[in-house]
Design a protein around this motif. Sequence first.
Motif, PDB file in Angstrom:
ATOM      1  N   SER A   1      76.629  50.504  24.234  1.00  0.00           N
ATOM      2  CA  SER A   1      78.037  49.677  24.568  1.00  0.00           C
ATOM      3  C   SER A   1      78.485  50.993  25.341  1.00  0.00           C
ATOM      4  CB  SER A   1      78.841  48.735  23.379  1.00  0.00           C
ATOM      5  OG  SER A   1      79.314  50.915  22.530  1.00  0.00           O
ATOM      6  N   GLY A   2      79.329  50.539  26.390  1.00  0.00           N
ATOM      7  CA  GLY A   2      80.309  52.098  27.430  1.00  0.00           C
ATOM      8  C   GLY A   2      80.074  51.841  28.842  1.00  0.00           C
TER       9      GLY A   2
ATOM     10  N   GLN B   1      84.077  54.400  39.239  1.00  0.00           N
ATOM     11  CA  GLN B   1      83.790  55.276  40.847  1.00  0.00           C
ATOM     12  C   GLN B   1      83.004  56.836  41.309  1.00  0.00           C
ATOM     13  OE1 GLN B   1      87.772  55.086  42.696  1.00  0.00           O
ATOM     14  NE2 GLN B   1      87.423  53.112  44.161  1.00  0.00           N
ATOM     15  N   ALA B   2      82.780  57.381  41.910  1.00  0.00           N
ATOM     16  CA  ALA B   2      82.404  58.227  41.799  1.00  0.00           C
ATOM     17  C   ALA B   2      83.312  59.881  41.793  1.00  0.00           C
ATOM     18  CB  ALA B   2      81.466  58.501  43.648  1.00  0.00           C
ATOM     19  N   GLY B   3      82.986  59.808  40.678  1.00  0.00           N
ATOM     20  CA  GLY B   3      83.942  61.340  40.489  1.00  0.00           C
ATOM     21  C   GLY B   3      84.014  60.178  38.920  1.00  0.00           C
ATOM     22  N   GLY B   4      84.450  59.671  38.535  1.00  0.00           N
ATOM     23  CA  GLY B   4      84.572  59.299  37.370  1.00  0.00           C
ATOM     24  C   GLY B   4      83.831  59.115  35.684  1.00  0.00           C
ATOM     25  N   SER B   5      84.409  58.986  35.273  1.00  0.00           N
ATOM     26  CA  SER B   5      83.865  58.839  34.131  1.00  0.00           C
ATOM     27  C   SER B   5      83.526  57.705  32.717  1.00  0.00           C
ATOM     28  CB  SER B   5      84.682  60.160  33.359  1.00  0.00           C
ATOM     29  OG  SER B   5      85.318  61.291  33.566  1.00  0.00           O
ATOM     30  N   LEU B   6      82.387  57.985  32.438  1.00  0.00           N
ATOM     31  CA  LEU B   6      82.441  56.877  31.244  1.00  0.00           C
ATOM     32  C   LEU B   6      82.008  57.845  29.743  1.00  0.00           C
ATOM     33  CD1 LEU B   6      80.381  53.927  33.104  1.00  0.00           C
ATOM     34  CD2 LEU B   6      82.363  53.900  31.935  1.00  0.00           C
ATOM     35  N   ARG B   7      81.845  56.701  29.109  1.00  0.00           N
ATOM     36  CA  ARG B   7      81.392  57.088  27.565  1.00  0.00           C
ATOM     37  C   ARG B   7      80.769  55.908  26.615  1.00  0.00           C
ATOM     38  NH1 ARG B   7      83.906  58.274  21.152  1.00  0.00           N
ATOM     39  NH2 ARG B   7      83.360  59.918  21.423  1.00  0.00           N
ATOM     40  N   LEU B   8      79.027  56.362  26.671  1.00  0.00           N
ATOM     41  CA  LEU B   8      78.184  55.553  26.127  1.00  0.00           C
ATOM     42  C   LEU B   8      77.634  55.663  24.604  1.00  0.00           C
ATOM     43  CD1 LEU B   8      75.607  55.227  28.725  1.00  0.00           C
ATOM     44  CD2 LEU B   8      77.487  54.376  28.564  1.00  0.00           C
ATOM     45  N   SER B   9      78.240  54.613  23.694  1.00  0.00           N
ATOM     46  CA  SER B   9      77.981  54.730  22.445  1.00  0.00           C
ATOM     47  C   SER B   9      76.799  54.179  21.759  1.00  0.00           C
ATOM     48  CB  SER B   9      79.347  54.038  21.586  1.00  0.00           C
ATOM     49  OG  SER B   9      80.038  54.458  22.090  1.00  0.00           O
TER      50      SER B   9
ATOM     51  N   THR C   1      76.056  57.459  15.066  1.00  0.00           N
ATOM     52  CA  THR C   1      76.188  56.767  16.148  1.00  0.00           C
ATOM     53  C   THR C   1      76.231  57.859  17.187  1.00  0.00           C
ATOM     54  OG1 THR C   1      78.105  55.202  15.396  1.00  0.00           O
ATOM     55  CG2 THR C   1      78.009  56.567  17.711  1.00  0.00           C
ATOM     56  N   VAL C   2      75.352  57.272  18.169  1.00  0.00           N
ATOM     57  CA  VAL C   2      74.915  58.714  18.685  1.00  0.00           C
ATOM     58  C   VAL C   2      76.094  58.185  20.710  1.00  0.00           C
ATOM     59  CG1 VAL C   2      73.720  57.953  20.378  1.00  0.00           C
ATOM     60  CG2 VAL C   2      73.606  60.134  20.274  1.00  0.00           C
ATOM     61  N   PHE C   3      76.460  59.635  20.610  1.00  0.00           N
ATOM     62  CA  PHE C   3      77.694  59.066  22.066  1.00  0.00           C
ATOM     63  C   PHE C   3      76.809  60.240  23.793  1.00  0.00           C
ATOM     64  CE2 PHE C   3      80.695  57.900  19.643  1.00  0.00           C
ATOM     65  CZ  PHE C   3      80.630  58.494  18.265  1.00  0.00           C
ATOM     66  N   LEU C   4      77.260  59.264  24.933  1.00  0.00           N
ATOM     67  CA  LEU C   4      76.834  60.251  25.477  1.00  0.00           C
ATOM     68  C   LEU C   4      78.119  60.301  26.204  1.00  0.00           C
ATOM     69  CD1 LEU C   4      74.389  61.579  27.789  1.00  0.00           C
ATOM     70  CD2 LEU C   4      74.116  59.236  29.131  1.00  0.00           C
ATOM     71  N   GLN C   5      78.596  61.497  26.473  1.00  0.00           N
ATOM     72  CA  GLN C   5      79.809  61.862  27.130  1.00  0.00           C
ATOM     73  C   GLN C   5      79.620  61.645  28.636  1.00  0.00           C
ATOM     74  OE1 GLN C   5      83.498  61.303  27.027  1.00  0.00           O
ATOM     75  NE2 GLN C   5      84.000  61.352  29.055  1.00  0.00           N
ATOM     76  N   MET C   6      80.060  60.891  29.147  1.00  0.00           N
ATOM     77  CA  MET C   6      79.301  61.168  31.216  1.00  0.00           C
ATOM     78  C   MET C   6      80.482  61.611  32.471  1.00  0.00           C
ATOM     79  SD  MET C   6      76.529  58.507  31.450  1.00  0.00           S
ATOM     80  CE  MET C   6      77.510  56.856  31.701  1.00  0.00           C
TER      81      MET C   6
ATOM     82  N   VAL D   1      75.004  51.446  33.938  1.00  0.00           N
ATOM     83  CA  VAL D   1      76.210  52.028  34.428  1.00  0.00           C
ATOM     84  C   VAL D   1      75.843  51.873  35.996  1.00  0.00           C
ATOM     85  CG1 VAL D   1      76.773  54.553  34.866  1.00  0.00           C
ATOM     86  CG2 VAL D   1      75.728  53.483  32.881  1.00  0.00           C
ATOM     87  N   THR D   2      76.960  51.728  36.814  1.00  0.00           N
ATOM     88  CA  THR D   2      76.923  51.734  38.232  1.00  0.00           C
ATOM     89  C   THR D   2      78.198  52.429  38.718  1.00  0.00           C
ATOM     90  OG1 THR D   2      75.857  49.252  38.164  1.00  0.00           O
ATOM     91  CG2 THR D   2      77.361  49.891  40.356  1.00  0.00           C
ATOM     92  N   VAL D   3      78.150  53.452  39.876  1.00  0.00           N
ATOM     93  CA  VAL D   3      79.009  54.494  40.128  1.00  0.00           C
ATOM     94  C   VAL D   3      78.914  53.735  41.753  1.00  0.00           C
ATOM     95  CG1 VAL D   3      79.317  56.155  40.330  1.00  0.00           C
ATOM     96  CG2 VAL D   3      78.405  56.016  38.674  1.00  0.00           C
ATOM     97  N   SER D   4      79.656  53.390  41.864  1.00  0.00           N
ATOM     98  CA  SER D   4      80.002  52.620  43.436  1.00  0.00           C
ATOM     99  C   SER D   4      80.904  54.419  44.113  1.00  0.00           C
ATOM    100  CB  SER D   4      81.274  52.149  43.244  1.00  0.00           C
ATOM    101  OG  SER D   4      83.036  52.307  43.010  1.00  0.00           O
ATOM    102  N   SER D   5      79.877  54.620  45.530  1.00  0.00           N
ATOM    103  CA  SER D   5      80.867  55.761  46.763  1.00  0.00           C
ATOM    104  C   SER D   5      82.050  55.569  46.744  1.00  0.00           C
ATOM    105  CB  SER D   5      79.714  55.677  47.376  1.00  0.00           C
ATOM    106  OG  SER D   5      79.683  54.786  48.761  1.00  0.00           O
TER     107      SER D   5
END
Length: 122
Positions: free
Chosen positions: A7-8, A13-21, A78-83, A118-122
């Motif tokens: 999930s997550g 937008q480019a430069g932003g952050s997401l946290r996957l779980s 749970t495992v996480f990926l902070q991006m 995960v979609t990152v827009s420019s």
Amino acid sequence: QVQLVESGGGLVQAGGSLRLSCAASGRTFSSYAMGWFRQAPGKERDVVAVINWSGSRTYYADPVKGRFTISRDNARNTVFLQMNSLKPGDTAVYYCAADKVLSLRAADFGSWGQGTQVTVSS
């Protein structure tokens, strides 16, 4: 084997952050190495980051070093990926994977989640 649910994901937008779980079922989660992989359209599934059973060993693919952090909470299965500092090139479906042995190869992981976009827009 374990059952994995990611999930997550989302649009950022480019430069932003997401946290996957990635939530795992079963009482043996703490004995598994975990990994995050990603697959963009028309490309192979590539390793992003992996972590050993205790969290004491991690590995990151060169494109994400310094921007992504993998971690795990064995008490919560749970495992996480902070991006952070996301780039359009990070756009892909991200998959969580588990196996008894720590590896960098997707073929070595026996349990997989369904993936999260995960979609990152420019």
